[in-house]
Design a protein around this motif. Structure first.
Motif, short mmCIF file in Angstrom:
data_model
loop_
_atom_site.label_atom_id
_atom_site.label_comp_id
_atom_site.label_asym_id
_atom_site.label_seq_id
_atom_site.Cartn_x
_atom_site.Cartn_y
_atom_site.Cartn_z
N ARG A 1 0.83 -1.21 0.00
CA ARG A 1 0.00 0.00 0.00
C ARG A 1 0.87 1.26 0.00
NH1 ARG A 1 -5.00 -1.32 4.08
NH2 ARG A 1 -5.50 0.85 3.56
N LEU A 2 1.95 1.24 0.78
CA LEU A 2 2.83 2.40 0.83
C LEU A 2 3.51 2.62 -0.53
CD1 LEU A 2 4.20 4.67 2.42
CD2 LEU A 2 5.91 2.99 3.20
N ALA B 1 3.31 5.92 -2.80
CA ALA B 1 4.53 6.62 -3.20
C ALA B 1 4.60 6.80 -4.71
CB ALA B 1 5.75 5.85 -2.70
N ALA B 2 4.21 5.75 -5.44
CA ALA B 2 4.28 5.81 -6.90
C ALA B 2 3.30 6.81 -7.49
CB ALA B 2 4.02 4.42 -7.48
N ARG C 1 15.92 -5.05 -0.74
CA ARG C 1 14.96 -5.26 -1.83
C ARG C 1 14.30 -3.94 -2.18
NH1 ARG C 1 9.37 -6.53 -1.94
NH2 ARG C 1 9.35 -6.90 0.34
N LEU C 2 14.43 -3.53 -3.45
CA LEU C 2 13.82 -2.28 -3.89
C LEU C 2 12.34 -2.54 -4.16
CD1 LEU C 2 14.21 0.69 -4.72
CD2 LEU C 2 14.69 -0.13 -7.05
N VAL C 3 11.47 -1.92 -3.35
CA VAL C 3 10.03 -2.12 -3.48
C VAL C 3 9.45 -1.18 -4.52
CG1 VAL C 3 7.82 -2.13 -2.24
CG2 VAL C 3 9.92 -2.84 -1.07
N THR C 4 9.90 0.07 -4.50
CA THR C 4 9.44 1.05 -5.48
C THR C 4 10.47 2.18 -5.57
OG1 THR C 4 7.55 2.41 -6.19
CG2 THR C 4 8.15 2.55 -3.87
N GLY C 5 10.46 2.87 -6.71
CA GLY C 5 11.32 4.04 -6.88
C GLY C 5 12.73 3.67 -7.31
N ASP D 1 12.80 9.91 -7.41
CA ASP D 1 11.41 9.63 -7.04
C ASP D 1 11.33 8.95 -5.68
OD1 ASP D 1 12.38 7.15 -7.78
OD2 ASP D 1 10.73 6.65 -9.12
N PRO D 2 10.14 8.92 -5.05
CA PRO D 2 9.99 8.27 -3.75
C PRO D 2 10.45 6.82 -3.82
CG PRO D 2 8.05 9.57 -4.26
CD PRO D 2 8.89 9.56 -5.50
N THR D 3 11.36 6.47 -2.91
CA THR D 3 12.02 5.17 -2.96
C THR D 3 11.82 4.42 -1.65
OG1 THR D 3 13.70 6.02 -4.49
CG2 THR D 3 14.26 4.03 -3.24
#
Length: 489
Positions: free
Chosen positions: A304-305, A309-310, A349-353, A374-376
Motif C-alpha cells: 500500500r505504501l 509513493a508511486a 529489496r527495492l520495493v518502489t522508486g 522519485d519516492p524510494t
C-alpha cells in the motif's frame, strides 16, 4: 543573472574580496543568481556592526512591549510578502511552491507573533533567602548572536531564529547555507522598510569553510545556533571551544515511524509517506526514514505504501500541482544517488522508486538538468545496514519488520540519533508505553511531522545538545540568567 548582496550594518555590499558564488536552481540545474563569496573579514565587519547596534540601545533600550510591537509589524510584513519571497525560496532550494507560499511563510509569521508575546511576558523570580536579604533573578540578552541556517528550509528557520534572538534583545549575524542564500538576502529588505536599527540583523553569505569557521571562532559572538548535519555540528563545537561559546545545535536524524497491526492503515500510509517523501523530498531532519512495521501486516503495508509513493507527482516545484520537487543541490543529489546504489549493494529489496533525473524527466524538458529522485522504498531485515543507520536526507525509506512491541522499541532506539519518532496504533495504553521508552526529542502518535511553535523542539543523542528551539521557554536559549542578592536589613 540576478545578484544578491550581503546585508551588513543596514547596507547592501559585496564581499570585501570581490569574489562571488553562483547559486543554482535545482529544478533545472542552471545557475540563476550569484551571491558574495565572503570571508573572515566580512564576518568581522558584521560582528562589529552588530555590537554597535547592541551597544547603542536602539533595540535593547526599548521596552519589551515596544520590541514585541516591532516584531508583530515584521510578522505582518512577512505574511504580506509570502508570494514574492516564496518564489525566490522555491527557485533557490526546490521546495514546492505550494508549501513555501501557503504553509511555511504564513506559519513563520505566526511563530514571530508567538515569540513577540513571549517577550512581553518574560519574568524572573524572587527567592526567599533569609530575613534582611532580597534576592531575585533576571534574564538578560547575550549580546551578539550568530545563526547558521540550513539549505533545506532557509526562510522559516531564518524567521524563527531571528525572531527568537531579537525578542530576547540581541543583535545578530546570520550565515545562510551557500546552496540556498538568495531568499534570506531578499528577506532583509523588510528590515529596511520597517525601520529596524542598522546593524541589528546582518547577513553574510559564503562557504561554510570560510564564513562558518570565522563565526565559530570569533571572540565577539556570544552564542551560535546551528541547524544542519551532525558532522558539521561536531566541527562547530570543536571550533567554538576556543572561546567557550554557548551553542544551540539542531542536528540530524534517522527517525523511526512505527506501524502496529491495529493501526488505521489508510491514515498510516498517508502519514508515513508525508513523513519521508512529501513535500520536500525527504530533506528534513525529522524525516521518518525508517519504517518499522508489525510482521503480520508487513507485506500488505509495504504494498500500500509503495502504491501511494508511486502516485506522487515529481516535477517542477513552481507548479502548484507538483507533489514533490527536486533534491536541493547537486552535491546532495549525488549523495542520495550513492545511497540508492549502496542499498542494492547491501542486498536490500527495492520495493518502489530508485529512479533519478535521467529516467524521470523527458529529453528536451527544461527540467532535464535538475536533481530529481522519485519516492524510494527499500525492504530490509537488518537494522545494522548503512542505509538503516545513516541519514540519507532524501526521499528514501527503509522498511523493517518487527515481531513484538519490545522489538519495535529496540529497533527504534538502535541508531546514534534521537530527534524524532512516530507510532501508529489505536491502543491508547500502548501509545503511552511506547512513547515513554522512545529516545527522541519529538514523538508523534497517529500523525507525523506535526510542528507548532508552542511545543519545544530539540534532539537527544547525536541529534542535538538538548536545547529547545520552540516552546514557552524558547527565549531563555537566547539569554543569560543573572542572580542578584541584596542585603537590605
Amino acid at each position: 543573472m540576478q545578484e544578491f548582496l550581503n546585508y551588513i550594518g543596514g547596507e547592501r555590499c559585496p564581499a570585501r574580496s570581490g569574489a562571488w558564488l553562483e547559486t543554482v536552481d535545482p529544478s533545472t540545474g542552471q545557475a540563476w543568481a550569484r551571491i558574495p563569496a565572503s570571508g573572515a573579514e566580512d564576518v568581522d565587519v558584521a560582528v562589529q556592526a552588530a555590537q554597535r547596534a547592541f551597544d547603542s540601545g536602539a533595540w535593547t533600550g526599548l521596552s519589551s512591549a515596544e520590541r514585541a510591537a516591532k516584531l508583530r509589524a515584521w510578522a505582518d510584513a512577512v505574511e504580506a510578502s509570502a508570494e514574492w519571497l516564496s518564489e525566490v525560496e522555491t527557485r533557490d532550494n526546490g521546495r514546492p511552491l505550494r508549501e513555501t507560499r501557503f504553509a511555511q511563510i504564513p506559519g513563520a509569521a505566526m511563530q514571530i507573533r508567538y515569540l513577540a508575546g513571549l517577550a512581553e511576558n518574560l519574568q524572573g523570580s524572587t527567592v526567599d533567602i533569609r530575613p534582611g536579604a532580597f534576592a531575585y533573578t533576571r534574564w538578560e540578552p547575550v549580546g551578539v548572536t550568530a545563526l547558521i541556517i540550513p539549505w533545506n528550509g532557509p526562510l522559516p528557520v531564518f524567521f524563527a531564529k531571528v525572531a527568537a534572538s531579537l525578542a530576547a534583545g540581541n543583535a545578530i549575524v546570520v550565515k545562510p547555507a551557500q546552496q540556498a542564500t538568495a531568499s534570506i538576502l531578499e528577506a532583509t529588505r523588510l528590515f529596511d522598510e520597517l525601520g529596524f536599527p542598522p546593524g541589528l540583523v546582518n547577513v553574510v553569505s559564503g562557504r561554510g569553510s570560510e564564513v562558518g569557521d570565522a563565526i565559530a571562532g570569533h571572540p565577539g559572538i556570544g552564542k551560535i545556533s546551528f541547524t544542519g548535519s551532525t558532522a558539521t555540528g561536531r566541527s562547530i563545537m570543536q571550533r567554538a571551544t576556543v572561546n567557550i561559546k554557548n551553542l544551540l545545535l539542531e542536528l540530524g536524524g534517522k527517525s523511526p515511524n512505527i506501524v502496529f497491526a491495529d493501526a488505521d492503515l489508510d491514515a498510516a500510509v498517508t502519514g508515513v509517506s508525508a513523513g519521508i517523501f512529501t513535500p520536500n523530498a525527504g530533506q528534513a531532519c525529522v524525516a521518518g526514514s525508517r519504517v518499522l512495521v508489525d510482521a503480520s501486516i508487513y507485506d500488505e503495508f509495504l504494498e500500500r505504501l509503495a502504491a501511494h509513493a508511486a502516485s506522487i507527482e515529481v516535477g517542477d516545484p513552481m507548479d502548484l500541482s507538483t507533489g514533490m520537487g527536486p533534491i536541493a543541490n547537486e552535491a546532495q543529489y549525488e549523495t542520495v544517488r550513492s545511497y540508492l546504489r549502496l542499498g542494492r549493494e547491501e542486498g536490500a529489496r527495492l520495493v518502489t522508486g530508485g529512479h533519478t533525473t535521467e529516467e524521470l524527466i523527458k529529453d528536451g524538458s527544461p527540467l532535464r538538468g535538475g536533481f530529481y529522485v522519485d519516492p524510494t522504498l527499500f525492504a530490509v531485515d537488518d537494522n545494522r545496514l548503512r542505509i538503516s543507520q545513516e541519514e540519507i536526507f532524501g526521499p528514501v525509506a527503509v522498511a523493517l519488520p518487527f515481531n513484538s512491541e519490545e522489538q519495535a522499541i529496540e529497533l527504534a532506539n538502535d541508531t546514534p540519533f534521537g530527534l524524532a519518532a512516530g507510532l501508529w496504533t489505536k491502543d491508547l495504553r500502548r501509545a503511552h508505553r511506547v512513547t515513554d521508552r522512545l529516545r527522541a526529542g519529538n514523538v508523534w502518535v497517529n500523525t507525523y511531522k506535526a510542528m507548532h511553535w508552542a511545543l519545544p523542539f530539540g534532539g537527544h543523542k547525536q541529534s542535538g545538545n538538548g536545547g529547545t528551539a520552540n516552546g514557552s521557554t524558547a527565549l531563555h536559549e537566547w539569554m543569560d540568567p543573572k542572580a542578584v542578592w541584596m542585603n537590605v536589613g
